[in-house]
Enzyme design. Structure first.
Site, mmCIF file in Angstrom:
data_model
loop_
_atom_site.group_PDB
_atom_site.id
_atom_site.type_symbol
_atom_site.label_atom_id
_atom_site.label_comp_id
_atom_site.label_asym_id
_atom_site.label_seq_id
_atom_site.Cartn_x
_atom_site.Cartn_y
_atom_site.Cartn_z
ATOM 1 N N CYS A 98 87.861 -12.191 15.050
ATOM 2 C CA CYS A 98 87.077 -12.282 16.282
ATOM 3 C C CYS A 98 85.843 -13.156 16.059
ATOM 4 O O CYS A 98 85.488 -13.966 16.915
ATOM 5 C CB CYS A 98 86.671 -10.884 16.748
ATOM 6 S SG CYS A 98 85.731 -10.885 18.293
ATOM 7 N N CYS A 194 85.193 -5.441 16.892
ATOM 8 C CA CYS A 194 84.462 -6.588 17.417
ATOM 9 C C CYS A 194 83.713 -6.194 18.700
ATOM 10 O O CYS A 194 83.035 -5.180 18.751
ATOM 11 C CB CYS A 194 85.436 -7.747 17.652
ATOM 12 S SG CYS A 194 84.649 -9.327 17.949
#
Length: 353
Positions: A98, A194
């Site tokens: 991410c 994330c």
């Protein structure tokens, strides 16, 4: 200098705004929207609250504020990577990808390209040496250091990265948030994925890969002990969530083709502890850094405070970490991150074979 500040509504990213203002910058705040369609019921805190907090901070400090929708990019670049990895029996790391693919990747393509720096609330340090070369260094807060998650940034991404809280320990970050009267001051730290910090990892995998019942088998005897809902929900070294009595039981092996999870009660140290960790797809953080045969280093095979010391062995395009002490829980598909032996910076990383 134009600064894009990525703020998620959490305490760490919130504090970077007043810190940047105190340094004389006027950051443009961005909230990245990457919530997964159909998973709202799994989130204990909707994105609306995050946006509300971020909007408040932007107004409080007179900053421009925009919401960037990267849901499609997240699905294409991170969710697909995760699905492909778990189907192969590998252990992916959505957080690492991410950062590379979304925060410093897709965001750069959509908006970050118009800014000199991209600031985030990561616990890490970055700097440029006298030659203008960028480096990634460990945070002041030993327990919160997040360089493991940033180790796959490309050099171009690292060159623009800015980590305003890298020199501050977590308790001080919270104290500053309270001092600045930020609504995020008392928010709990996210433990998820994330920007999807409110979603449980197994729920995330289940959404995309589904379930497939299989056997849990004792490695030493071949005795069937129970059932699982898919080998992709289990990692090597796992001891919780197996639903078995008479434990402790540890996951020691997975048969991807037959969908079998093997466990052992003793977690045999001979079979499960290894001293050699092979890395492929090697990447160094800048052009001045190299992996050399016989090099003494520190390393991590997962996000944790502690380092382990080792010597590197180089063979063609692969690097092998020869650990000073045997380690367990080696998961193919995860990342091995290599640090300088004595200095607080990242040399590079590779994918565990």
């Amino acid at each position: 200098m134009r600064i894009a500040a990525l703020v998620s509504g959490g305490v760490d990213s919130s504090v970077i705004v007043p810190l940047l203002k105190e340094q004389g910058f006027d950051p443009h705040i961005f909230y990245i929207k990457i919530g997964i369609e159909g998973m709202d019921d799994m989130m204990d805190c909707p994105s609306e609250e995050d946006i509300e907090i971020t909007t408040f901070i932007a107004k409080k400090y007179g900053c421009e504020f925009d919401i960037i929708d990267l849901q499609k990019e997240y699905y294409d670049r991170v969710a697909q990577y995760t699905m492909d990895s778990v189907r192969k029996g590998l252990t992916p790391n959505p957080d690492v990808m991410c950062n590379r693919m979304i925060k410093f990747g897709a965001f750069e393509e959509k908006a970050g390209k118009d800014f000199d720096r991209i600031a985030t609330g990561h616990y890490a340090r970055s700097w440029h040496d006298d030659d203008g070369v960028a480096w990634l260094g460990t945070a002041e807060d030993y327990n919160k250091d997040q360089t493991y998650f940033l180790s796959r940034l490309s050099y171009a991404q690292l060159d623009k990265a800015m980590f305003p809280i890298g020199d501050i320990v977590k308790p001080e970050v919270r104290r500053l948030a309270a001092q600045y009267k930020l609504p995020s001051a008392d928010r709990h730290d996210s433990q998820g994925i994330c920007f999807l910090g409110k979603i449980n990892y197994n729920d995330y995998v289940r959404q995309y890969v589904g379930e497939k019942e299989g056997d849990i088998v004792e490695l030493e005897t071949g005795r069937r002990l129970g059932k699982h809902k898919g080998f992709w929900f289990h990692t090597i070294g796992q001891r919780r969530g197996l639903g078995l009595s008479g434990g402790p039981w540890f996951v020691v092996k997975k048969d991807v083709n037959e969908n079998i999870v093997y466990v052992s009660q003793g977690y045999d140290p001979i079979a499960q502890y290894v001293s050699e960790i092979e890395l492929a797809d090697i990447q160094t953080m800048n052009e001045k850094l190299h992996f050399t045969d016989g090099q003494r280093v520190r390393y991590k095979i997962r996000h944790q405070p502690e380092f382990t010391t080792a010597t590197l062995k180089i063979n063609d395009d692969k690097v092998t970490i020869i650990s000073d002490v045997p380690v367990s829980g080696i998961a193919a598909g995860q990342f091995g991150v290599v640090y300088h032996e004595t200095e607080p910076f990242v040399i590079g990383s590779g994918v565990i074979c």
